[in-house]
Motif scaffolding. Structure first.
Motif, PDB file in Angstrom:
ATOM      1  N   ILE A  40       7.108 -14.384 -35.464  1.00  0.00           N
ATOM      2  CA  ILE A  40       6.402 -15.675 -35.469  1.00  0.00           C
ATOM      3  C   ILE A  40       7.283 -16.750 -36.112  1.00  0.00           C
ATOM      4  N   ILE A  41       7.847 -16.422 -37.279  1.00  0.00           N
ATOM      5  CA  ILE A  41       8.755 -17.382 -37.926  1.00  0.00           C
ATOM      6  C   ILE A  41       9.919 -17.695 -36.993  1.00  0.00           C
ATOM      7  N   GLY A  42      10.445 -16.638 -36.343  1.00  0.00           N
ATOM      8  CA  GLY A  42      11.573 -16.816 -35.436  1.00  0.00           C
ATOM      9  C   GLY A  42      11.233 -17.734 -34.278  1.00  0.00           C
ATOM     10  N   ILE A  43      10.022 -17.568 -33.713  1.00  0.00           N
ATOM     11  CA  ILE A  43       9.642 -18.408 -32.574  1.00  0.00           C
ATOM     12  C   ILE A  43       9.525 -19.863 -33.007  1.00  0.00           C
ATOM     13  N   VAL A  44       8.915 -20.088 -34.186  1.00  0.00           N
ATOM     14  CA  VAL A  44       8.773 -21.464 -34.660  1.00  0.00           C
ATOM     15  C   VAL A  44      10.148 -22.096 -34.873  1.00  0.00           C
ATOM     16  N   ILE A  45      11.004 -21.380 -35.631  1.00  0.00           N
ATOM     17  CA  ILE A  45      12.349 -21.918 -35.893  1.00  0.00           C
ATOM     18  C   ILE A  45      13.116 -22.084 -34.582  1.00  0.00           C
ATOM     19  N   GLY A  46      13.044 -21.059 -33.731  1.00  0.00           N
ATOM     20  CA  GLY A  46      13.781 -21.095 -32.469  1.00  0.00           C
ATOM     21  C   GLY A  46      13.350 -22.255 -31.599  1.00  0.00           C
ATOM     22  N   THR A  47      12.020 -22.519 -31.528  1.00  0.00           N
ATOM     23  CA  THR A  47      11.530 -23.617 -30.697  1.00  0.00           C
ATOM     24  C   THR A  47      12.009 -24.958 -31.233  1.00  0.00           C
ATOM     25  N   VAL A  48      11.938 -25.107 -32.553  1.00  0.00           N
ATOM     26  CA  VAL A  48      12.387 -26.373 -33.150  1.00  0.00           C
ATOM     27  C   VAL A  48      13.871 -26.596 -32.860  1.00  0.00           C
ATOM     28  N   ILE A  49      14.678 -25.551 -33.086  1.00  0.00           N
ATOM     29  CA  ILE A  49      16.120 -25.698 -32.850  1.00  0.00           C
ATOM     30  C   ILE A  49      16.401 -25.991 -31.384  1.00  0.00           C
ATOM     31  N   THR A  51      14.485 -27.390 -29.201  1.00  0.00           N
ATOM     32  CA  THR A  51      14.075 -28.759 -28.871  1.00  0.00           C
ATOM     33  C   THR A  51      15.116 -29.759 -29.346  1.00  0.00           C
ATOM     34  N   ILE A  52      15.622 -29.525 -30.578  1.00  0.00           N
ATOM     35  CA  ILE A  52      16.641 -30.441 -31.099  1.00  0.00           C
ATOM     36  C   ILE A  52      17.890 -30.400 -30.217  1.00  0.00           C
ATOM     37  N   ARG A  53      18.222 -29.202 -29.730  1.00  0.00           N
ATOM     38  CA  ARG A  53      19.463 -29.090 -28.963  1.00  0.00           C
ATOM     39  C   ARG A  53      19.342 -29.683 -27.566  1.00  0.00           C
ATOM     40  N   VAL A  54      18.134 -29.879 -27.045  1.00  0.00           N
ATOM     41  CA  VAL A  54      18.031 -30.528 -25.734  1.00  0.00           C
ATOM     42  C   VAL A  54      17.722 -32.012 -25.850  1.00  0.00           C
ATOM     43  N   LEU A  55      17.616 -32.543 -27.090  1.00  0.00           N
ATOM     44  CA  LEU A  55      17.372 -33.980 -27.254  1.00  0.00           C
ATOM     45  C   LEU A  55      18.520 -34.770 -26.632  1.00  0.00           C
ATOM     46  N   PRO A  56      18.210 -35.952 -26.072  1.00  0.00           N
ATOM     47  CA  PRO A  56      19.294 -36.806 -25.614  1.00  0.00           C
ATOM     48  C   PRO A  56      20.202 -37.172 -26.797  1.00  0.00           C
ATOM     49  N   LYS A  57      21.530 -37.232 -26.524  1.00  0.00           N
ATOM     50  CA  LYS A  57      22.449 -37.260 -27.664  1.00  0.00           C
ATOM     51  C   LYS A  57      23.116 -38.616 -27.903  1.00  0.00           C
ATOM     52  N   ASN A  66      21.815 -31.729 -34.373  1.00  0.00           N
ATOM     53  CA  ASN A  66      22.402 -30.766 -33.451  1.00  0.00           C
ATOM     54  C   ASN A  66      23.517 -29.973 -34.125  1.00  0.00           C
ATOM     55  N   THR A  67      24.340 -30.686 -34.895  1.00  0.00           N
ATOM     56  CA  THR A  67      25.429 -30.005 -35.610  1.00  0.00           C
ATOM     57  C   THR A  67      24.870 -29.015 -36.620  1.00  0.00           C
ATOM     58  N   ILE A  68      23.841 -29.451 -37.362  1.00  0.00           N
ATOM     59  CA  ILE A  68      23.235 -28.558 -38.348  1.00  0.00           C
ATOM     60  C   ILE A  68      22.714 -27.295 -37.656  1.00  0.00           C
ATOM     61  N   CYS A  69      22.038 -27.487 -36.512  1.00  0.00           N
ATOM     62  CA  CYS A  69      21.487 -26.339 -35.790  1.00  0.00           C
ATOM     63  C   CYS A  69      22.587 -25.413 -35.300  1.00  0.00           C
ATOM     64  N   SER A  70      23.692 -25.998 -34.809  1.00  0.00           N
ATOM     65  CA  SER A  70      24.794 -25.150 -34.342  1.00  0.00           C
ATOM     66  C   SER A  70      25.327 -24.301 -35.489  1.00  0.00           C
ATOM     67  N   LEU A  71      25.468 -24.931 -36.665  1.00  0.00           N
ATOM     68  CA  LEU A  71      25.958 -24.197 -37.835  1.00  0.00           C
ATOM     69  C   LEU A  71      25.015 -23.051 -38.172  1.00  0.00           C
ATOM     70  N   TYR A  72      23.720 -23.368 -38.158  1.00  0.00           N
ATOM     71  CA  TYR A  72      22.706 -22.368 -38.482  1.00  0.00           C
ATOM     72  C   TYR A  72      22.812 -21.166 -37.540  1.00  0.00           C
ATOM     73  N   VAL A  73      22.884 -21.478 -36.242  1.00  0.00           N
ATOM     74  CA  VAL A  73      22.954 -20.394 -35.266  1.00  0.00           C
ATOM     75  C   VAL A  73      24.231 -19.584 -35.454  1.00  0.00           C
ATOM     76  N   ALA A  74      25.353 -20.291 -35.675  1.00  0.00           N
ATOM     77  CA  ALA A  74      26.626 -19.589 -35.862  1.00  0.00           C
ATOM     78  C   ALA A  74      26.552 -18.665 -37.072  1.00  0.00           C
ATOM     79  N   LEU A  75      25.941 -19.166 -38.142  1.00  0.00           N
ATOM     80  CA  LEU A  75      25.843 -18.389 -39.380  1.00  0.00           C
ATOM     81  C   LEU A  75      25.023 -17.121 -39.178  1.00  0.00           C
ATOM     82  N   PHE A  76      23.869 -17.261 -38.546  1.00  0.00           N
ATOM     83  CA  PHE A  76      22.972 -16.110 -38.461  1.00  0.00           C
ATOM     84  C   PHE A  76      23.331 -15.161 -37.328  1.00  0.00           C
ATOM     85  N   ARG A  77      24.072 -15.675 -36.330  1.00  0.00           N
ATOM     86  CA  ARG A  77      24.505 -14.743 -35.297  1.00  0.00           C
ATOM     87  C   ARG A  77      25.818 -14.084 -35.672  1.00  0.00           C
TER      88      ARG A  77
END
Lengths: 236, 276
Positions: A40-49, A51-57, A66-77
């Motif tokens: 559940i936590i993952g779905i909430v975080i994943g959806t937010v990230i 959404t941020i990554r498909v925002l017009p840039k 977007n940069t923060i999210c990329s860092l987050y994903v890189a860190l946890f993956r």
């Protein structure tokens, strides 16, 4: 063969006469708790990230987010989940002077971890929804967020449900490492039975069967959910 | 009602619109034609900022909506749009498709008004008795908003003869039915103007008629419409002005009789000789 039957008898003795089943039930509860809340936590975080990554840039704020999210994903993956558990439990908690039980830490870490994976799944789901749906929502005056929540994400979830189910199954199996931070899951329960009888064969076999049954039940649930979500596609 | 002043749009180095000036008055039915790639769809999509214009102004009801600081969502409520590929919300039933925007936006306004009243009430505690500010009047409730939207949606559906389809999903409808639902969906917001982006181009020939009939009926009711289309017969019959766009500029703008009978621009003459 006699030997094997003996082993089973010993296992049953500890499981029932020495109240081993209480440990098993508790382990099962913790395993499910960590997996479900983590998802559940993952779905909430994943959806937010996602959404941020498909925002017009073309504005600054989306780019920074977007940069923060990329860092987050890189860190946890980029790090194994065991390492994340250990770092969180033995580095972060002492640094923050916080107290959390092993189960709480496991829920949080698995949530953060699966959030990184789900964000990628969700992003592909959002991109798979026709651009026109967003345009139609915006054209009647709904905001980006409202259109996302009411129109795009429900359709995206329908598209990615099989993959999301995969993620849940992976999550349930991955939780078998939470004993690293002292959370009593299924592994801990059967390990306890094994070490009390000096006999690990039957307990670990039973553990494997329980995991298989759990996964089968989940895949059945996903199938049922998928069918009910597909009702808007049916033509009759 | 809409004043377009020197509208420009480029994607990177590709200039699509090169300074478009046009005024659209209330009740106008403007048909936009032009060869493909001429920028007519982009022009339409710029009018409600689906594509953000890169230059120029669009004055809609006195506000320049091309300005990125303007809250475009407020103005889009007054500007319906109908798409080539219908774009009905696939996860909503036909009725929900029509009701979604009115219910959501009116409920949002209601919430805003309530919040404002609460703030005023709190501030009034500190004001002297003669100085108290009046509260905003709230006549609607959430239930009444939903009820009104439902009645209106059913009325609209009965107008296009699809009441029995209210609770089905769009995937079960034919193309013509989808497009008619899409048109009444934009009507549900009571817009001042509706933009049509090639509304019949994705339809089977036998379904074109029913959509055009609905658009003619709207025209008769005095709705302001801006239509990008390839239906020359429709343009001649319904429009009171026809624009010809090529290479991002309006090359000719005239009433349909004059437009089709005595075209002045050589590029338009050439175009008409091919399509008529």
């Amino acid at each position: 063969m006699d030997n094997f039957i003996q082993k089973i008898e010993k296992f049953i003795e500890i499981l029932i006469d020495h109240k081993g089943y209480i440990k098993v039930l508790e382990g099962l509860k913790n395993t499910l708790l960590i997996a479900v809340l983590g998802l559940i936590i993952g779905i909430v975080i994943g959806t937010v990230i996602a959404t941020i990554r498909v925002l017009p840039k073309y504005k600054v704020l989306p780019r920074v987010l977007n940069t923060i999210c990329s860092l987050y994903v890189a860190l946890f993956r980029g790090t194994p989940v065991v390492v994340q558990l250990l770092v969180f439990y033995y580095v972060m908690l002492p640094l923050w002077n916080a107290h959390m039980t092993g189960v709480q830490v496991a829920i949080l870490v698995f949530g953060l971890n699966s959030g990184a994976y789900i964000s990628e799944i969700m992003r592909s789901g959002i991109l798979s929804v026709d651009q026109g749906q967003m345009e139609a929502g915006r054209a009647v005056g709904l905001s980006f967020g409202t259109t996302m929540i009411k129109i795009v994400i429900p359709q995206a979830v329908k598209n990615i449900l099989p993959t999301l189910g995969n993620e849940f199954i992976a999550l349930i199996k991955e939780t078998s490492v939470v004993s690293f931070v002292g959370a009593a899951d299924l592994y801990v329960a059967f390990n306890y039975i094994g070490s009390n009888s000096y006999e690990f064969m039957v307990p670990y076999l039973t553990m494997a069967i329980i995991y298989i049954i759990l996964v089968l039940i989940i895949s059945l649930g996903i199938k049922i959910m998928e069918r009910s979500l597909r009702k808007s596609d049916r033509r009759h | 009602m809409i004043d377009v002043i020197n509208l420009e749009k480029h994607f990177g180095d590709n200039k699509v619109l090169n300074g478009i000036d046009v005024t659209i008055n209330k009740g106008d039915i403007v048909v936009v034609i032009g060869p493909s790639g001429s920028g007519k769809s982009t022009f339409l999509r710029c009018l409600n900022c689906m594509e953000d214009p890169t230059g120029g102004q669009i004055i809609f009801n006195g506000v320049d909506i091309a300005d990125l600081k303007v809250d475009i969502n407020v103005h889009r409520r007054h500007m319906g749009m109908v798409f080539q590929h219908f774009n009905l919300f696939n996860n909503k039933t036909v009725l929900q498709n029509i009701m979604l925007a009115p219910v959501h936006l009116n409920c949002k306004d209601l919430k805003k008004a309530k919040r404002k009243n609460a703030r005023t009430k709190f501030a009034n505690l500190f004001r002297s008795s003669g100085n108290k500010k009046p509260l905003q009047e709230i006549t609607e409730t959430k239930a009444s908003i939903i009820e009104n939207a439902r009645t209106q949606a059913m009325e609209l559906l009965s107008r296009i003869g699809l009441e029995d389809k209210a609770d089905v999903y769009p995937s079960t409808l034919s193309g013509g039915q989808k497009q008619r639902v899409a048109i009444v969906r934009s009507l549900a917001m009571n817009p001042d103007v509706i933009l049509f982006d090639e509304p019949t181009s994705a339809l089977d020939p036998e379904m074109v008629g029913e959509v055009l009939d609905l658009m003619k009926a709207l025209a008769k009711d005095g709705m302001t419409m801006i239509i990008v289309t390839h239906e020359m017969g429709f343009a001649r019959e319904v429009a009171n002005r026809v624009l010809f766009i090529d290479e991002g500029q309006i090359l000719e703008s005239a009433p349909p009789d004059e437009f089709f009978a005595h075209p002045k621009n050589p590029r338009l003459k050439d175009f008409l000789s091919k399509v008529l």
